[in-house]
Design a protein around this motif. Structure first.
Motif, mmCIF file in Angstrom:
data_model
loop_
_atom_site.group_PDB
_atom_site.id
_atom_site.type_symbol
_atom_site.label_atom_id
_atom_site.label_comp_id
_atom_site.label_asym_id
_atom_site.label_seq_id
_atom_site.Cartn_x
_atom_site.Cartn_y
_atom_site.Cartn_z
ATOM 1 N N CYS A 195 3.259 -0.376 4.971
ATOM 2 C CA CYS A 195 2.552 -1.784 4.395
ATOM 3 C C CYS A 195 1.180 -1.485 4.121
ATOM 4 O O CYS A 195 0.734 -1.891 3.171
ATOM 5 C CB CYS A 195 2.853 -3.075 4.949
ATOM 6 N N ARG A 196 0.321 -0.994 4.996
ATOM 7 C CA ARG A 196 -0.945 -0.784 5.043
ATOM 8 C C ARG A 196 -1.247 0.223 3.772
ATOM 9 O O ARG A 196 -2.310 0.030 3.095
ATOM 10 C CB ARG A 196 -1.573 -0.071 6.273
ATOM 11 N N GLU A 197 -0.393 1.208 3.446
ATOM 12 C CA GLU A 197 -0.412 2.034 2.308
ATOM 13 C C GLU A 197 -0.748 0.954 0.828
ATOM 14 O O GLU A 197 -1.233 1.712 0.027
ATOM 15 C CB GLU A 197 0.582 2.920 2.260
ATOM 16 N N ARG A 198 -0.065 0.051 0.803
ATOM 17 C CA ARG A 198 -0.156 -0.896 -0.235
ATOM 18 C C ARG A 198 -0.952 -2.007 -0.084
ATOM 19 O O ARG A 198 -0.972 -3.178 -0.855
ATOM 20 C CB ARG A 198 1.268 -1.429 -0.615
ATOM 21 N N GLU A 199 -1.629 -2.052 1.030
ATOM 22 C CA GLU A 199 -2.460 -3.140 1.423
ATOM 23 C C GLU A 199 -1.894 -4.624 1.423
ATOM 24 O O GLU A 199 -1.988 -5.719 0.750
ATOM 25 C CB GLU A 199 -3.898 -3.430 0.414
#
Length: 396
Positions: free
Chosen positions: A95-99
């Motif tokens: 999820c962090r990769e897509r903020e």
């Protein structure tokens, strides 16, 4: 749409796919993804205690048993927590990769029980989970946790399966029930959010009545056949009701198409014949959608059921991801078209009396078929003569 999306994770391929779907939706709906994992430390402790009588004699002293229990409890509890944290770390990184906003939740206990408790605790809109998990075997269709959650929760459930590379589109099924129109509504929202085309499919089953009547004919006595008026009933189904079914289900598709137009989307509609769940599975295999959206129930909902039989079969057997919706929608277009048709066509007292000879479950279908014939002929009232003409037109 969905603002809080729960994803039970277990680091299986289908679990990763569920996180991927949840993050896709969260990105477009500005939602929060909540990763959840339950670990069963107490279960392992009980199993270890049950095995103690089988340990070698030197491990059976009270002091040694207490030492083992303390050591085992520490290793299992701490170890399982560490594993749970690592599962959530992995989901959070995706999820962090897509903020995408991400929250973490853990619980100790039986997995599906804790998932259901968490759903009740924190106002989720959707639970997205792998259709199967780490325990999947070659013949697995749906995992035990996923099935129990699907049956017991009152929110929408997405059973996620890894999509083939060439899959595309969102497919919804409709049978005229408010639950199925809610599925269409959700499919339209998902199609717009994920930039996927939407197709709505409806299936009617004319063969069922043929099979049923043949079965009845084999067991009826002569007196029973006369009382049942078998020949008249069979003609009714073959020549009016079956045509009425086709008209009825096409009307559901027309309504779905109007729903798409109102949402600014062009919807492909398809009418099929056959056993609904089997025909839908075959057609889904042919079309290869990314997701199938279905209502939890259809027209034949009963109070004691937790899911409709067609929906259950689709959730279990479909090769693609399946989203089972729990809401209800009655499109305005349904009410408006029904009101318009009712006001345009009236029935004479004699014609209405004859219609009462039709079995109650089939009266609406017969009424619609006859009214369609009258409307096509420019008539404003259904009379006995119009009914006779309609029956003759249908081949009687």
């Amino acid at each position: 749409m969905y603002k809080r999306i729960m994803v039970p994770v277990d680091n299986s391929p289908h679990s990763d796919e569920a996180v991927e779907l949840a993050s896709n939706l969260a990105e477009r709906f500005r939602s929060t993804v909540i990763g959840f994992h339950a670990y069963a430390a107490r279960l392992h402790e009980r199993r270890f205690t049950q095995m103690e009588p089988g340990l070698p004699e030197r491990y059976q002293t009270p002091e040694e048993l207490e030492r083992q229990r303390t050591t085992h409890e520490s290793l299992i509890s701490n170890g399982l927590q560490i594993i749970s944290e690592s599962y959530l770390d992995h989901a959070q990184e995706l999820c962090r990769e897509r903020e995408i906003p991400f929250e973490r939740q853990m619980a100790e206990g039986k997995n599906y029980v804790e998932v259901l408790k968490e759903i009740d605790r924190d106002g989720y809109d959707l639970v997205a989970m792998g259709a199967v998990g780490l325990g999947a075997a070659p013949r697995s269709q749906i995992g035990g946790v996923s099935e129990r959650v699907l049956r017991s929760t009152e929110i929408d459930v997405a059973l996620v399966r890894k999509s083939p590379p060439d899959s595309s589109g969102i497919m919804a099924t409709v049978d005229g029930s408010p639950e199925s129109f809610k599925a269409v509504e959700i499919a339209l929202a998902l199609g717009a959010a994920l930039e996927e085309p939407v197709e709505v499919v409806s299936v009617f089953d004319p063969e069922f009545h043929i099979v049923a009547f043949k079965s009845i004919a084999d067991v009826l006595s002569d007196a029973g056949a006369e009382l049942f008026r078998f020949d008249d009933q069979q003609k009714l189904h073959e020549e009016i009701i079956d045509r009425g079914l086709e008209t009825l289900y096409q009307g559901h598709l027309d309504t779905a198409e109007r729903m798409g137009e109102a949402a600014g989307q062009r919807v492909k509609t398809t009418l099929l014949e056959g056993k609904p769940f089997q025909r839908l599975l075959d057609y889904a295999d042919e079309r290869n959608p990314k997701m199938l959206v279905i209502g939890r129930f259809g027209q034949h909902k009963t109070e004691l059921a937790d899911i409709g039989s067609t929906s259950e079969n689709l959730a279990r057997l479909a090769r693609c991801s399946v989203l089972v919706s729990t809401g209800r929608t009655t499109p305005k277009s349904v009410d408006e078209s029904t009101d318009s048709e009712d006001s345009a066509i009236s029935w004479s007292a004699e014609a209405d009396e004859r219609l009462q000879n039709v079995p109650p479950f089939a009266q609406n279908m017969a009424r619609q078929a006859i009214e369609e014939y009258a409307r096509d002929g420019g008539h404003e009232e259904v009379t006995l003569e119009i009914m006779d003409e309609a029956r003759e037109q249908m081949g009687m």
